[in-house]
Write an enzyme that holds these catalytic residues in place. Sequence first.
Site, PDB file in Angstrom:
ATOM      1  N   HIS A  17      40.225  57.376  14.662  1.00  0.00           N
ATOM      2  CA  HIS A  17      40.961  57.401  13.121  1.00  0.00           C
ATOM      3  C   HIS A  17      42.133  56.417  13.188  1.00  0.00           C
ATOM      4  O   HIS A  17      42.885  56.884  12.366  1.00  0.00           O
ATOM      5  CB  HIS A  17      41.278  59.047  13.174  1.00  0.00           C
ATOM      6  CG  HIS A  17      40.357  59.914  13.361  1.00  0.00           C
ATOM      7  ND1 HIS A  17      39.173  60.129  12.699  1.00  0.00           N
ATOM      8  CD2 HIS A  17      40.215  60.977  14.160  1.00  0.00           C
ATOM      9  CE1 HIS A  17      38.484  61.007  13.211  1.00  0.00           C
ATOM     10  NE2 HIS A  17      39.041  61.486  13.964  1.00  0.00           N
TER      11      HIS A  17
ATOM     12  N   HIS B  44      34.815  63.032  10.635  1.00  0.00           N
ATOM     13  CA  HIS B  44      34.081  63.000  11.612  1.00  0.00           C
ATOM     14  C   HIS B  44      32.579  62.811  11.198  1.00  0.00           C
ATOM     15  O   HIS B  44      31.580  62.690  11.925  1.00  0.00           O
ATOM     16  CB  HIS B  44      34.228  64.141  12.959  1.00  0.00           C
ATOM     17  CG  HIS B  44      35.336  64.391  13.324  1.00  0.00           C
ATOM     18  ND1 HIS B  44      36.304  65.266  12.719  1.00  0.00           N
ATOM     19  CD2 HIS B  44      36.202  63.742  14.294  1.00  0.00           C
ATOM     20  CE1 HIS B  44      37.354  65.397  13.303  1.00  0.00           C
ATOM     21  NE2 HIS B  44      37.285  64.341  14.282  1.00  0.00           N
TER      22      HIS B  44
END
Length: 330
Positions: free
Chosen positions: A56, A218
């Site tokens: 991320h 995700h």
Amino acid sequence: MKMLINVAETVVADALRGMAAAHPELTVDVENRVIVRRDAPVAGKVGLVSGGGSGHEPLHGGFVGPGMLSAACPGEVFTSPVPDQMVRAAAAVDSGAGVLFIVKNYTGDVLNFNMAAELAEDEGVQIAKVLVDDDVAVTDSLYTAGRRGTGATLFVEKIAGAAAEEGRPLERVEALARQVNENSRSFGVALSACATPAKGSPTFDLPPGELELGVGIHGEPGRERRAMMTSREIADFSVNAILEDMNPRNPVLVLVNGMGATPLLELYGFNAEVQRVLIDRGVPVARTLVGNYVTSLDMAGASVTLCQVDEDLLRLWDAPVRTAGLRWGM
């Protein structure tokens, strides 16, 4: 899928070694997976610790430094860090003023940070925790009970970090972090799936002519799939989904966040459409940030986060910050 890696098993360690070489202002413990600002602990200052699965970036390691986080704990790709990492981080940044854990609402992160808080407190560190759960797309997902934590994490870390830098006490920094989370809402859209190094291929099936509205960071499913839409149509859907869930009475911070593979040319164009919707809905904008900040590896797409701010929150947002991924005023 072609990736600029050696082997999947060493992706995180290799990235941490590269980060250490690029940022001598950080102390990067590659073996134990902890990133700490080099001047920690700072006397009299509350420590801020966050973390989560890698993939991320720049969240969270890229937000370690003056005006933001004191330390970050990177897990394996899309996998929570373990409690030992958080305990090490808390010990490294604790000046005696306490430590705030900033936790995105994913089951593994919540469980491990809770366990780490108990262990750190057993070692004499005062711990407070704030849960980030800003995503309006879905209530429960593959990774969460309740709403997912997404783009508002940046707002929480920046504003709480500025408050800590001013020397505010732990209970006040915690209260501000909770206020920012409560004032924030996000909505994300995927134009393509991401590929993890371990899998080497897309993590979910998204046909070329479709997009996922409300996707998680995700790749968790969102609200629905539709045929590809224009930037204008996506902005209408995303901002209206947020405003259905919040009614801003004050100006807002706007984050137009890339998921990793969408170029700035497209993100700035998308921001123009987001601003149009906000003007049409009578929502005043205080500040806007555009770029890749809370990503999902190589996913194409974007998210929008709005945070309602008062004068104090806006001043803390504007306060100087110097990290790898965010810096101004220094």
